[in-house]
Motif scaffolding. Structure first.
Motif, PDB file in Angstrom:
ATOM      1  N   ALA A  13       0.834  -1.201   0.000  1.00 42.14           N
ATOM      2  CA  ALA A  13       0.000   0.000   0.000  1.00 42.14           C
ATOM      3  C   ALA A  13       0.871   1.254   0.000  1.00 42.14           C
ATOM      4  CB  ALA A  13      -0.941   0.000   1.197  1.00 42.14           C
ATOM      5  N   ALA A  14       1.934   1.253   0.792  1.00 43.06           N
ATOM      6  CA  ALA A  14       2.831   2.411   0.856  1.00 43.06           C
ATOM      7  C   ALA A  14       3.529   2.641  -0.488  1.00 43.06           C
ATOM      8  CB  ALA A  14       3.862   2.222   1.960  1.00 43.06           C
ATOM      9  N   ILE A  15       3.985   1.565  -1.124  1.00 41.59           N
ATOM     10  CA  ILE A  15       4.642   1.688  -2.431  1.00 41.59           C
ATOM     11  C   ILE A  15       3.650   2.226  -3.458  1.00 41.59           C
ATOM     12  CG2 ILE A  15       5.671   0.375  -4.337  1.00 41.59           C
ATOM     13  CD1 ILE A  15       6.845  -1.507  -2.152  1.00 41.59           C
ATOM     14  N   THR A  16       2.430   1.714  -3.438  1.00 41.04           N
ATOM     15  CA  THR A  16       1.397   2.164  -4.371  1.00 41.04           C
ATOM     16  C   THR A  16       1.064   3.633  -4.140  1.00 41.04           C
ATOM     17  OG1 THR A  16       0.505  -0.070  -4.438  1.00 41.04           O
ATOM     18  CG2 THR A  16      -0.922   1.693  -5.230  1.00 41.04           C
ATOM     19  N   LYS A  17       0.968   4.032  -2.883  1.00 45.58           N
ATOM     20  CA  LYS A  17       0.703   5.439  -2.572  1.00 45.58           C
ATOM     21  C   LYS A  17       1.821   6.334  -3.087  1.00 45.58           C
ATOM     22  CE  LYS A  17      -0.832   6.439   1.542  1.00 45.58           C
ATOM     23  NZ  LYS A  17      -1.021   6.389   3.013  1.00 45.58           N
ATOM     24  N   ASN A  18       3.075   5.866  -2.992  1.00 50.15           N
ATOM     25  CA  ASN A  18       4.207   6.651  -3.497  1.00 50.15           C
ATOM     26  C   ASN A  18       4.150   6.794  -5.014  1.00 50.15           C
ATOM     27  OD1 ASN A  18       5.370   7.278  -1.040  1.00 50.15           O
ATOM     28  ND2 ASN A  18       6.610   5.423  -0.996  1.00 50.15           N
ATOM     29  N   VAL A  19       3.743   5.731  -5.711  1.00 53.54           N
ATOM     30  CA  VAL A  19       3.580   5.801  -7.168  1.00 53.54           C
ATOM     31  C   VAL A  19       2.523   6.854  -7.501  1.00 53.54           C
ATOM     32  CG1 VAL A  19       2.760   4.549  -9.208  1.00 53.54           C
ATOM     33  CG2 VAL A  19       4.346   3.446  -7.632  1.00 53.54           C
ATOM     34  N   CYS A  20       1.410   6.814  -6.792  1.00 60.44           N
ATOM     35  CA  CYS A  20       0.328   7.781  -7.031  1.00 60.44           C
ATOM     36  C   CYS A  20       0.792   9.206  -6.723  1.00 60.44           C
ATOM     37  CB  CYS A  20      -0.890   7.428  -6.185  1.00 60.44           C
ATOM     38  SG  CYS A  20      -1.706   5.901  -6.686  1.00 60.44           S
TER      39      CYS A  20
END
Length: 77
Positions: A13-20
């Motif tokens: 979730a944290a990695i995905t949030k950083n991509v966003c």
């Protein structure tokens, strides 16, 4: 009803949030990305307002798929 978000670990979730965040998605768009785990360019256009002007949907989708991993696999509803 289950969503791909149920399969996300805190790290994913944290990695995905950083991509966003790198692609300057709003908080609402980021939440939708986490809940839906889009797997096509069409879904990106449905989630991100003015996607064509704000980001490269194909590149974003590739980054997103790498970040989400197995969570992008569809869940039976």
């Amino acid at each position: 009803m289950t969503t791909p978000a149920e399969k996300l670990t805190d790290k994913t979730a944290a990695i995905t949030k950083n991509v966003c965040k790198r692609h300057k998605l709003t908080k609402a768009e980021t939440l939708q990305v986490l809940n839906i785990a889009p797997s096509s360019e069409v879904e990106i256009h449905l989630i991100v307002e003015e996607a064509e002007e704000r980001l490269d949907p194909v590149a974003f989708l590739e980054e997103l798929k790498a970040a989400l991993g197995s969570a992008t696999k569809r869940v039976d509803v």
